[in-house]
Design a protein around this motif. Structure first.
Motif, PDB file in Angstrom:
ATOM      1  N   GLU A 145       0.870  -1.187   0.000  1.00 52.25           N
ATOM      2  CA  GLU A 145       0.000   0.000   0.000  1.00 52.25           C
ATOM      3  C   GLU A 145       0.897   1.224   0.000  1.00 52.25           C
ATOM      4  N   ASN A 202      -0.010   4.350   0.544  1.00 53.10           N
ATOM      5  CA  ASN A 202      -0.385   5.309   1.580  1.00 53.10           C
ATOM      6  C   ASN A 202       0.110   4.766   2.918  1.00 53.10           C
ATOM      7  N   ARG A 246      -1.392   1.590   5.068  1.00 49.36           N
ATOM      8  CA  ARG A 246      -0.568   0.388   5.220  1.00 49.36           C
ATOM      9  C   ARG A 246      -0.396   0.044   6.695  1.00 49.36           C
ATOM     10  N   ASP A 291      -2.876  -2.918  -2.680  1.00 47.78           N
ATOM     11  CA  ASP A 291      -3.615  -1.752  -3.146  1.00 47.78           C
ATOM     12  C   ASP A 291      -3.631  -1.817  -4.672  1.00 47.78           C
ATOM     13  N   MET A 341      -0.905   1.941  -7.247  1.00 43.36           N
ATOM     14  CA  MET A 341       0.384   2.190  -6.620  1.00 43.36           C
ATOM     15  C   MET A 341       1.380   2.613  -7.687  1.00 43.36           C
ATOM     16  N   SER A 388      -9.176  -1.395  -3.301  1.00 38.26           N
ATOM     17  CA  SER A 388      -9.215  -0.257  -4.214  1.00 38.26           C
ATOM     18  C   SER A 388     -10.317   0.721  -3.844  1.00 38.26           C
ATOM     19  N   LYS A 430     -12.247   0.383  -0.703  1.00 37.02           N
ATOM     20  CA  LYS A 430     -11.791   1.294   0.360  1.00 37.02           C
ATOM     21  C   LYS A 430     -12.930   2.225   0.703  1.00 37.02           C
TER      22      LYS A 430
END
Length: 170
Positions: A47, A49, A53, A93, A96, A121, A143
């Motif tokens: 991930e 972010n 993560r 994710d 990325m 996602s 997400k």
């Protein structure tokens, strides 16, 4: 015993050649098999972010002993880990840098055809879901992902690929 007649495998054990080819079937349709990988299962969390993560890692850290966590901050790092280390399950994710989650998962399946993947996602549209299904991604989660959904997806992936499960209480 001759080379043309290999010894029979124990009932319920499959080889990598018995697993479905990408695009033909899902992991849910793979033949049942014994646990060929023993815990701890190596889970790659990729991930870009940092905060997200860390949240995913914190949720999974409760299962240390059953899970060994690997982390990547972008798709290129995920691919490097996949090529250099054993990865049993990937939580990726979709968006990325350097390599998206589907590209990283395709690399994982090339190295370990039995390894399930969970794709997360914020933009899980129909095209992306079709691409994920074609690669036999185990589950696509939207997400923001709820803790229970992540754990249910990981538990399902472990049950399907390795006939193992997360402990009920950790």
């Amino acid at each position: 015993m001759s080379a043309s007649n290999p010894p029979p495998r124990p009932a319920g054990v499959v080889s990598l050649g018995d697993l479905p080819a990408p695009g033909r079937a899902t992991l849910d349709e793979a033949p049942p098999c014994e646990v060929l990988v023993e815990p701890p299962f190596r889970v790659l969390v990729a991930e870009d972010n940092d905060a997200l993560r860390e949240v995913v890692l914190a949720v999974l850290e409760r299962f240390v002993g059953v899970l060994e966590l690997l982390e990547a901050s972008h798709g290129g790092e995920a691919v490097r880990i996949i090529r250099g280390e054993r990865v049993d399950v990937a939580v990726l994710d979709f968006q990325m840098p350097q390599s998206n989650g589907l590209e990283a998962f395709a690399e994982l399946r090339a190295v370990n055809p039995a390894a399930p993947g969970i794709l997360i996602s914020a933009e899980a549209d129909d095209a992306m879901r079709r691409d994920a299904a074609a690669l036999t991604v185990h589950r696509v989660l939207a997400k923001p992902v709820a803790r229970r959904d992540l754990l249910a997806a990981l538990d399902s992936a472990l049950r399907t690929a390795y006939q193992a499960a997360l402990p009920a209480a950790a």
